[in-house]
Design a protein around this motif. Structure first.
Motif, PDB file in Angstrom:
ATOM      1  N   THR A  18      47.383  29.236  74.252  1.00  0.00           N
ATOM      2  CA  THR A  18      48.747  29.757  74.048  1.00  0.00           C
ATOM      3  C   THR A  18      49.713  29.022  74.976  1.00  0.00           C
ATOM      4  O   THR A  18      49.544  29.065  76.197  1.00  0.00           O
ATOM      5  CB  THR A  18      48.792  31.271  74.367  1.00  0.00           C
ATOM      6  N   HIS A  20      52.528  28.189  77.521  1.00  0.00           N
ATOM      7  CA  HIS A  20      53.099  29.114  78.503  1.00  0.00           C
ATOM      8  C   HIS A  20      53.941  28.404  79.555  1.00  0.00           C
ATOM      9  O   HIS A  20      53.721  28.565  80.758  1.00  0.00           O
ATOM     10  CB  HIS A  20      52.000  29.955  79.168  1.00  0.00           C
ATOM     11  N   SER A  22      57.248  27.946  81.923  1.00  0.00           N
ATOM     12  CA  SER A  22      58.018  28.973  82.635  1.00  0.00           C
ATOM     13  C   SER A  22      59.076  29.562  81.706  1.00  0.00           C
ATOM     14  O   SER A  22      59.770  28.835  81.000  1.00  0.00           O
ATOM     15  CB  SER A  22      58.706  28.356  83.856  1.00  0.00           C
ATOM     16  N   GLY A  23      59.179  30.891  81.721  1.00  0.00           N
ATOM     17  CA  GLY A  23      60.162  31.573  80.886  1.00  0.00           C
ATOM     18  C   GLY A  23      59.644  31.900  79.495  1.00  0.00           C
ATOM     19  O   GLY A  23      60.288  32.617  78.744  1.00  0.00           O
ATOM     20  N   GLU A  24      58.473  31.361  79.157  1.00  0.00           N
ATOM     21  CA  GLU A  24      57.914  31.616  77.814  1.00  0.00           C
ATOM     22  C   GLU A  24      56.474  32.110  77.928  1.00  0.00           C
ATOM     23  O   GLU A  24      55.565  31.635  77.247  1.00  0.00           O
ATOM     24  CB  GLU A  24      57.965  30.335  76.980  1.00  0.00           C
ATOM     25  N   GLU A  25      56.283  33.107  78.808  1.00  0.00           N
ATOM     26  CA  GLU A  25      54.927  33.594  79.059  1.00  0.00           C
ATOM     27  C   GLU A  25      54.547  34.794  78.209  1.00  0.00           C
ATOM     28  O   GLU A  25      53.422  35.277  78.279  1.00  0.00           O
ATOM     29  CB  GLU A  25      54.762  33.990  80.529  1.00  0.00           C
ATOM     30  N   ALA A  26      55.495  35.331  77.409  1.00  0.00           N
ATOM     31  CA  ALA A  26      55.259  36.628  76.752  1.00  0.00           C
ATOM     32  C   ALA A  26      54.000  36.615  75.873  1.00  0.00           C
ATOM     33  O   ALA A  26      53.191  37.546  75.923  1.00  0.00           O
ATOM     34  CB  ALA A  26      56.487  37.025  75.927  1.00  0.00           C
ATOM     35  N   ASP A  71      52.808  31.135  84.412  1.00  0.00           N
ATOM     36  CA  ASP A  71      53.633  30.064  83.849  1.00  0.00           C
ATOM     37  C   ASP A  71      53.160  28.729  84.403  1.00  0.00           C
ATOM     38  O   ASP A  71      52.416  28.692  85.390  1.00  0.00           O
ATOM     39  CB  ASP A  71      55.113  30.272  84.194  1.00  0.00           C
ATOM     40  N   CYS A  74      55.351  22.159  82.431  1.00  0.00           N
ATOM     41  CA  CYS A  74      54.864  21.346  81.319  1.00  0.00           C
ATOM     42  C   CYS A  74      55.387  19.925  81.445  1.00  0.00           C
ATOM     43  O   CYS A  74      56.478  19.619  80.960  1.00  0.00           O
ATOM     44  CB  CYS A  74      55.285  21.954  79.990  1.00  0.00           C
ATOM     45  N   SER A  84      56.674  24.149  74.144  1.00  0.00           N
ATOM     46  CA  SER A  84      56.768  25.519  73.637  1.00  0.00           C
ATOM     47  C   SER A  84      55.875  25.752  72.422  1.00  0.00           C
ATOM     48  O   SER A  84      55.626  26.877  72.044  1.00  0.00           O
ATOM     49  CB  SER A  84      58.205  25.829  73.228  1.00  0.00           C
ATOM     50  N   ARG A  85      55.420  24.694  71.829  1.00  0.00           N
ATOM     51  CA  ARG A  85      54.706  24.811  70.556  1.00  0.00           C
ATOM     52  C   ARG A  85      53.215  24.510  70.671  1.00  0.00           C
ATOM     53  O   ARG A  85      52.378  25.131  70.021  1.00  0.00           O
ATOM     54  CB  ARG A  85      55.348  23.822  69.566  1.00  0.00           C
ATOM     55  N   ASP A 137      57.179  33.071  85.820  1.00  0.00           N
ATOM     56  CA  ASP A 137      58.328  32.298  86.314  1.00  0.00           C
ATOM     57  C   ASP A 137      58.215  31.796  87.755  1.00  0.00           C
ATOM     58  O   ASP A 137      59.228  31.675  88.443  1.00  0.00           O
ATOM     59  CB  ASP A 137      59.600  33.175  86.227  1.00  0.00           C
TER      60      ASP A 137
END
Ligand code: ZN
Length: 478
Positions: A18, A20, A22-26, A71, A74, A84-85, A137
């Motif tokens: 998945t 992940h 920073s800021g996109e860990e949900a 996080d 990347c 992100s993908r 984060d």
């Protein structure tokens, strides 16, 4: 049967599926929570998105937290990789886990998170009650730890942060940080009529520069401070008016370049070169590529007012910069970096960063900066601040961790402090009763596509953590 190394590696590869940054860990947080729920546990998240999960342990033993950030930075090594993908694709090469070069690995700090999942999936009777803390984060200003709900560390006695990069190193403290910003209105006056006048651009460049946390202890010259010295010495020989001055790039970067334009009453190039030669002789050992370029420029119609010029040159002479004090381990404890001077909206601006483990040193440096700047017409403000993690020598957690490292490896651990902020500084501010350490496995070239994780440090690391938890399960409650 699978080895511990294989088990931890598999958990890490599972995390890698998945994305992940920073800021996109949900999405990753949800998967981790699901996995923990599958074990019959009850994870919960605070409003910032930090995930908490308690594991049962020996009754009466001190609550112990193990923490990692989920996080990652990347770093992109291939145009086809979209952080992100795309999942991270770890491969094994020469005893390391790494990627094929298309992205960073995220072992900072996914390696620690994988070990935490391993602990959840391998319960052992000889453990204190454990609290797993997966924070978010971290890589953008320790945001998750800074905003963590204090309830997450409520009652925690010991905290093991797994964000270390060096197997065998136990970090017991880290510097706090203060970003300072000073400004002064820039006033101009008409350039004086000078029959023999010459205008020059003086550019100092080629310095090594570096990170104001990791590199400030390495005796690297600061281009702005050197430029100030060059100009003050020049003024003794040949009075001049200042036309412009700037240098550096950021609060937390040691300036490797700085430029000043000056108008002299007579040709002064030889005198300036001689002054530079003396400066260079002093710094060449550490900054061999430093150089001064002197270029003739057109004589301007306006120059900086005498007040503004004298003010800035005096600040450059009096501004405390560089290492202020060291911890007994030799690591810098307190430092200041004059990072950036620039012109904005009619103001001369000056950005500096303090890093201090000692609150009194921080106060002393701040006061010194404020006083010198105020005397020279600069107003100051603090842009941001994060607390120090003051080293607590010979704490229980640190002593036990060093013993367990010795038992697991037969070698002495290196107990030290770090001059760059770590999450425990924020976590401690929410629960001052905690003792913290930061440990980790061997990671190289983090935040780059060459990031790699030395696989043979997994097994001894887990063994050390197991031993440490076992010792803590019988540690007396304070
Ligand atoms: Zn990290």
């Amino acid at each position: 049967m699978e080895t511990i190394e294989q088990q931890v590696r598999e958990l890490f590869c599972w995390l890698c599926q998945t994305p992940h940054p920073s800021g996109e860990e949900a999405a990753l947080r949800e998967r981790i929570a699901d996995r923990l729920r599958g074990l019959g546990l009850h994870p919960w998240a605070d409003t910032r998105g930090n995930l908490v999960c308690d594991l049962p342990g020996r009754e009466g033993a001190p609550l112990t937290a193990v923490q990692a950030h989920i996080d990652m930075v990347c770093a992109v090594g291939s145009p086809d990789y979209v952080p992100s993908r795309d999942p991270i694709r770890p491969i094994v090469r020469d005893g390391f886990l790494c990627t094929a070069g298309e992205s960073s690995l995220g072992a900072d700090c996914g390696a620690g998170a994988a070990v935490m999942l391993w602990l959840a999936e391998h319960p052992a009777p000889q453990r204190p009650p454990l609290r797993l803390l997966f924070t978010v984060d971290e890589e953008v200003g320790l945001g998750g730890a800074r905003d963590l709900d204090p309830a997450c560390v409520d009652g925690v006695r010991y905290l093991i942060n797994t964000d270390g990069f060096h197997w065998g190193r136990i970090v017991i403290g880290s510097a706090g940080g203060v970003r300072e910003h000073f400004t002064r209105a820039l006033t101009h006056s008409n350039a004086p009529e000078l029959p023999n006048g010459r205008a020059y651009r003086l550019k100092i460049s080629g310095l090594r520069g570096g990170h104001s946390g990791f590199d400030i202890g390495k005796t690297r010259a600061n281009a702005l401070i050197l430029l100030g010295e060059l100009l003050r010495e020049t003024r003794m020989e040949s009075p001049f008016a200042l036309i412009d001055l700037s240098g550096g790039t950021a609060f937390n970067a040691i300036p490797y370049e700085a430029t000043a334009d000056i108008l002299t009453i007579a040709p002064a190039q030889d005198a300036i070169e001689q002054i530079w030669d003396k400066i260079y002789a002093r710094i060449q050992k550490n900054d061999p590529d430093a150089r001064l370029e002197i270029q003739d420029i057109d004589i301007p119609s306006r120059v900086w007012s005498g007040d503004t010029a004298s003010g800035l040159l005096t600040v450059l002479g009096g501004f405390a910069d560089g290492v202020y004090a060291r911890h007994p381990s030799g690591v810098v404890s307190d430092s200041s970096n004059l990072g950036h001077i620039y012109y904005k909206d009619g103001m001369v601006c000056l950005d500096a960063m303090l890093r201090c483990m000692d609150a009194q040193a921080e106060q002393a440096l701040q006061l010194s900066h404020r006083t010198v700047c105020a005397m020279c017409g600069f107003a100051g403000q603090i842009v941001s601040r994060y607390p120090a993690w003051p080293a607590q020598d010979n704490g229980t957690l640190q002593t036990l961790a060093a013993q367990c490292y010795l038992d697991a490896t037969g070698q002495e651990a290196e107990v030290t402090v770090q001059h760059v902020g770590l999450e425990p500084s924020h976590l401690l501010a929410k629960n001052e009763q905690m003792e913290c350490i930061c440990v980790g496995m061997e990671l190289l070239d983090c935040h780059s596509p060459q990031e790699r994780w030395k696989l043979d440090t997994i097994e001894p690391f887990v063994e050390m953590i197991q031993r440490l938890l076992s010792r803590l399960s019988t540690a007396p409650q304070p």
